[in-house]
Design a protein around this motif. Structure first.
Motif, PDB file in Angstrom:
ATOM      1  N   HIS A 199       0.829  -1.202   0.000  1.00 59.19           N
ATOM      2  CA  HIS A 199       0.000   0.000   0.000  1.00 59.19           C
ATOM      3  C   HIS A 199       0.862   1.249   0.000  1.00 59.19           C
ATOM      4  N   ALA A 200       0.385   2.252  -0.713  1.00 59.97           N
ATOM      5  CA  ALA A 200       1.058   3.548  -0.644  1.00 59.97           C
ATOM      6  C   ALA A 200       0.683   4.248   0.660  1.00 59.97           C
ATOM      7  N   ILE A 201      -0.532   3.999   1.136  1.00 57.72           N
ATOM      8  CA  ILE A 201      -0.988   4.533   2.416  1.00 57.72           C
ATOM      9  C   ILE A 201      -1.484   3.350   3.235  1.00 57.72           C
ATOM     10  N   ALA A 202      -0.894   3.153   4.418  1.00 58.34           N
ATOM     11  CA  ALA A 202      -1.292   2.008   5.242  1.00 58.34           C
ATOM     12  C   ALA A 202      -2.468   2.417   6.114  1.00 58.34           C
TER      13      ALA A 202
ATOM     14  N   ALA B  80      -2.119   1.074  13.430  1.00 58.17           N
ATOM     15  CA  ALA B  80      -0.991   0.186  13.652  1.00 58.17           C
ATOM     16  C   ALA B  80       0.218   0.701  12.902  1.00 58.17           C
ATOM     17  N   ARG B  81       1.388   0.362  13.397  1.00 60.71           N
ATOM     18  CA  ARG B  81       2.622   0.738  12.702  1.00 60.71           C
ATOM     19  C   ARG B  81       2.872  -0.251  11.566  1.00 60.71           C
ATOM     20  N   PRO B  82       3.083   0.265  10.370  1.00 61.47           N
ATOM     21  CA  PRO B  82       3.298  -0.640   9.232  1.00 61.47           C
ATOM     22  C   PRO B  82       4.774  -0.993   9.037  1.00 61.47           C
ATOM     23  N   PHE B  83       5.018  -2.070   8.316  1.00 67.50           N
ATOM     24  CA  PHE B  83       6.353  -2.359   7.804  1.00 67.50           C
ATOM     25  C   PHE B  83       6.562  -1.482   6.578  1.00 67.50           C
ATOM     26  N   LYS B  84       7.753  -0.916   6.473  1.00 64.17           N
ATOM     27  CA  LYS B  84       8.040  -0.067   5.317  1.00 64.17           C
ATOM     28  C   LYS B  84       8.888  -0.844   4.333  1.00 64.17           C
ATOM     29  N   THR B  85       8.616  -0.599   3.058  1.00 64.19           N
ATOM     30  CA  THR B  85       9.458  -1.194   2.034  1.00 64.19           C
ATOM     31  C   THR B  85       9.574  -0.190   0.880  1.00 64.19           C
ATOM     32  N   HIS B  86      10.135  -0.627  -0.197  1.00 67.21           N
ATOM     33  CA  HIS B  86      10.437   0.339  -1.255  1.00 67.21           C
ATOM     34  C   HIS B  86      10.406  -0.348  -2.606  1.00 67.21           C
ATOM     35  N   HIS B  87       9.780   0.313  -3.562  1.00 67.91           N
ATOM     36  CA  HIS B  87       9.793  -0.214  -4.921  1.00 67.91           C
ATOM     37  C   HIS B  87      10.883   0.481  -5.709  1.00 67.91           C
ATOM     38  N   ASN B  88      11.832  -0.295  -6.231  1.00 63.17           N
ATOM     39  CA  ASN B  88      13.001   0.307  -6.864  1.00 63.17           C
ATOM     40  C   ASN B  88      12.673   0.993  -8.180  1.00 63.17           C
TER      41      ASN B  88
ATOM     42  N   MET C 211       3.593  -2.431   3.847  1.00 64.41           N
ATOM     43  CA  MET C 211       2.840  -3.685   3.871  1.00 64.41           C
ATOM     44  C   MET C 211       1.489  -3.375   4.516  1.00 64.41           C
ATOM     45  N   ARG C 212       0.441  -3.953   3.991  1.00 61.08           N
ATOM     46  CA  ARG C 212      -0.895  -3.574   4.471  1.00 61.08           C
ATOM     47  C   ARG C 212      -1.092  -3.952   5.942  1.00 61.08           C
ATOM     48  N   ILE C 213      -1.835  -3.114   6.651  1.00 60.88           N
ATOM     49  CA  ILE C 213      -2.176  -3.378   8.043  1.00 60.88           C
ATOM     50  C   ILE C 213      -3.644  -3.760   8.181  1.00 60.88           C
ATOM     51  N   ALA C 214      -4.400  -3.618   7.094  1.00 62.94           N
ATOM     52  CA  ALA C 214      -5.832  -3.947   7.122  1.00 62.94           C
ATOM     53  C   ALA C 214      -6.308  -4.114   5.693  1.00 62.94           C
ATOM     54  N   LEU C 215      -7.489  -4.680   5.554  1.00 63.54           N
ATOM     55  CA  LEU C 215      -8.028  -4.934   4.220  1.00 63.54           C
ATOM     56  C   LEU C 215      -9.128  -3.941   3.855  1.00 63.54           C
ATOM     57  N   GLU C 216      -9.543  -3.180   4.854  1.00 67.28           N
ATOM     58  CA  GLU C 216     -10.769  -2.399   4.823  1.00 67.28           C
ATOM     59  C   GLU C 216     -10.976  -1.492   3.600  1.00 67.28           C
ATOM     60  N   LEU C 217     -10.021  -0.623   3.362  1.00 64.31           N
ATOM     61  CA  LEU C 217     -10.320   0.460   2.424  1.00 64.31           C
ATOM     62  C   LEU C 217     -10.454  -0.015   0.979  1.00 64.31           C
ATOM     63  N   HIS C 218      -9.718  -1.062   0.628  1.00 58.01           N
ATOM     64  CA  HIS C 218      -9.866  -1.566  -0.744  1.00 58.01           C
ATOM     65  C   HIS C 218     -11.158  -2.356  -0.913  1.00 58.01           C
ATOM     66  N   LEU C 219     -11.558  -3.066   0.140  1.00 54.51           N
ATOM     67  CA  LEU C 219     -12.824  -3.811   0.035  1.00 54.51           C
ATOM     68  C   LEU C 219     -14.000  -2.849  -0.087  1.00 54.51           C
ATOM     69  N   LYS C 220     -13.924  -1.732   0.605  1.00 48.63           N
ATOM     70  CA  LYS C 220     -15.023  -0.749   0.498  1.00 48.63           C
ATOM     71  C   LYS C 220     -15.055  -0.124  -0.896  1.00 48.63           C
ATOM     72  N   ARG C 221     -13.891   0.025  -1.503  1.00 49.84           N
ATOM     73  CA  ARG C 221     -13.860   0.516  -2.885  1.00 49.84           C
ATOM     74  C   ARG C 221     -14.630  -0.466  -3.783  1.00 49.84           C
TER      75      ARG C 221
ATOM     76  N   VAL D 290      -2.091  -9.842   6.930  1.00 48.71           N
ATOM     77  CA  VAL D 290      -1.766  -8.437   7.158  1.00 48.71           C
ATOM     78  C   VAL D 290      -0.531  -8.373   8.059  1.00 48.71           C
ATOM     79  N   TYR D 291       0.108  -7.208   8.073  1.00 48.02           N
ATOM     80  CA  TYR D 291       1.428  -7.086   8.709  1.00 48.02           C
ATOM     81  C   TYR D 291       1.446  -5.873   9.620  1.00 48.02           C
ATOM     82  N   ARG D 292       1.828  -6.091  10.860  1.00 47.39           N
ATOM     83  CA  ARG D 292       1.910  -4.937  11.769  1.00 47.39           C
ATOM     84  C   ARG D 292       3.243  -4.961  12.488  1.00 47.39           C
TER      85      ARG D 292
END
Length: 494
Positions: free
Chosen positions: A203-206, A211-219, A227-237, A252-254
């Motif tokens: 996710h670009a926005i966790a 919850a504190r997210p794991f950070k990563t980077h796309h080269n 890394m996502r902390i929840a499924l909520e916002l995409h399911l509502k979309r 999910v990852y916290r």
RNA sequence: GAGGCUGUAGCUCAGUCGGUAGAGCAACGGACUUUUAAUCCGUAGGUCCUGGGUUCGAGUCCCAGCAGCCUCACCA
């Protein structure tokens, strides 16, 4: 070394012209199914001069790992285990012939073998395969753990889960129960008309949880990601898009502490139903749990340490305020009294919203005491930024959480679908809070989705690992996660 | 992140006051054609988590580190 003798036997097996790493072995039955054929054994009437009545049993073919071995001269008793059960083998030198016997003498605990034989009972009544042909399937060059105690060191059990599964009593059945529970959850949802989807895990926005997210980077895109902390916002979309009953069951990852109830990655179910509300989800929650109990053949009572969890339907339902008053003796509407109580407990109250203080007192004094199962309903609105307010009472949110043994198992809302209010809540929640501590991270695309019209809906989240814990009587989350996170194993030196 | 406990043979565990390493299972050799955690006789198996220190001498005492567990914090 023990390995040396096992390797010596391995070579002996090769000298017999047998591949010690085996090959395809078709048409063997599961040991549980073989055991079920006990009734097919027939016993002939005892003839004159006979000591033992002659038995006729079905011919069976089995495969499994040797877990016990009793050598008795020209006779070997072996217990083999597969993922359905365990059964005794009888290998007699005179009965199997010299070729099989030479192979039988090369067997070690931990080896995988297949057998053809007759299912009968021994003198002592033990159901046994009397081996006629031995098939060597794979050599184990490591020594298995102590046969009676198995592995008990929790570190070894987690690091070497393969050994734990193979040898520790009850471990494999528990993990198979987990898969049955997950399959049952999917069946229940499918039967209720839900479709399963797979949202993004990067996710670009966790958002969607606090919850504190794991950070990563796309080269290639040179873009920070979470890394996502929840499924909520995409399911509502997807609700906006017309998926009227939709769920995702996934990881999910916290980036938070590890405890008997927390692992950094865990499995979450979130389900959304258009034109429903939190009451709809309460019914669904109960159905999911009861179906899962049935799926693992459990009753409605589960032993939980010293206590018993009673899953008899319907589960209790009480409002947040009722429970607050009941357990604290303080009226939830008396902000001054609540603050005094919080100060008394030693909670930091300065500058905090009265509802936040109330919520902290609730967590401290009420949640741990909720043996449950109990639905706690109608939360203070100000701690629920993604939830619709109750008709006519702006300070109450249509939210419930299901508590069992002091553990939050499920969390559900009547979903907020007013884009203007959602945007406002994102903004106001952000004020004075570290963004990572807030459930409400501004997500403009999500607001844009709401502006296109999200149907009124009920939404539900269930922590699957915790569900499995409760239904299998496991008091530590690591008992239901195959490979929980551990620190690096220091490489052995020398 | 803080505190407490733990780390000894492949596994499960003993190890006293600081005196030089033990058992059971597994393994190896032997006996045994109806055993059930088989039994009996014999043999072998150790970086006592790692690194320092104290001491004539450390598995044992001290310090640091590593790992696990528990409690707390964060959280679901």
């Amino acid at each position: 070394m023990h390995e040396a003798s096992r390797r010596a036997k391995l070579r002996k097996i090769q000298e017999l012209g047998i591949d010690p790493w085996g090959s395809r072995f078709d048409d063997h039955a599961r040991i549980a199914d073989i055991r079920a054929r006990e009734g097919e054994i027939t016993v002939e009437p005892l003839a004159e001069g006979q000591r033992e009545p002659h038995q006729n049993g079905p011919k069976v073919r089995a495969a499994g790992r040797i877990v016990l071995q009793r050598k008795k001269g020209k006779l070997i008793f072996l217990d083999i285990r597969d993922w359905t059960g365990q059964i005794q083998l009888f290998v007699g030198r005179g009965q199997v012939g010299e070729e099989n016997w030479a192979l039988a003498e090369c067997l070690d605990l931990g080896d995988l073998v297949g057998v053809d034989g007759e299912l009968k009972r021994t003198k002592t009544g033990e159901l046994t395969i009397f081996v006629e042909k031995l098939h060597f399937l794979t050599k184990s060059i490591e020594t298995p753990p102590e046969k009676h105690h198995g592995l008990t060191d929790p570190e070894l059990r987690q690091r070497m889960r393969y050994i734990d599964l193979a040898y520790t009593e009850g471990v494999l059945p528990k993990f198979l129960d987990r898969t049955k529970i997950v399959a049952s959850v999917r069946r229940t949802l499918a039967a209720s008309g839900y479709v399963e989807v797979e949202g993004p895990t990067l996710h670009a926005i966790a958002g969607g949880a606090a919850a504190r997210p794991f950070k990563t980077h796309h080269n290639a895109l040179d873009m920070p990601l979470f890394m996502r902390i929840a499924l909520e916002l995409h399911l509502k979309r997807l609700l906006v898009g017309g998926m009227e009953r939709v769920y995702e069951l996934g990881r999910v990852y916290r980036n938070e502490g590890i405890s008997p109830r927390h692992n950094p990655e865990f499995t979450m179910l979130e389900a959304y139903q258009a034109y429903g509300d939190y009451g709809t989800m309460m019914d669904l929650t109960e159905r999911i749990i009861l179906d899962a109990l049935d799926a693992i053949g459990a009753g409605r009572q589960i032993t939980w340490g010293e206590r018993t969890i009673d899953f008899t339907s319907p589960f209790a339902r009480k409002t947040y305020d009722e429970l607050f008053a009941e357990h604290t003796g303080v009226s939830p509407d008396d902000a001054a009294a609540v603050k005094k109580l919080a100060d008394g407990i030693g909670l930091e109250t300065a500058g905090k919203h009265p509802d936040v203080i109330k919520s902290e007192v609730f967590e401290e004094r009420v949640e741990d005491a909720l043996v449950g199962p109990i639905f706690v309903i109608d939360y203070p609105a100000s701690i629920c930024p993604l939830t619709k307010r109750k008709q006519g009472s702006e300070h109450i949110a249509e939210r419930f959480e299901l508590f069992i043994q002091g553990m939050e198992l499920a969390n559900a809302y009547t979903e907020l679908n007013d884009p203007d209010l959602q945007e406002e809540l994102f903004r106001t929640q952000l004020q004075g809070q570290k963004e990572e501590d807030s459930m409400a991270k501004m997500d403009h695309d999500f607001i844009r989705a709401l502006r296109h019209g999200m149907p009124p809906a009920g939404g539900l989240g269930i922590g699957i690992d915790r569900l499995v814990m409760l239904l299998t009587g496991s008091q530590n989350i690591r008992e239901v996660i195959l490979f929980p996170l551990l620190r690096h194993e220091e490489p052995r030196r020398g």
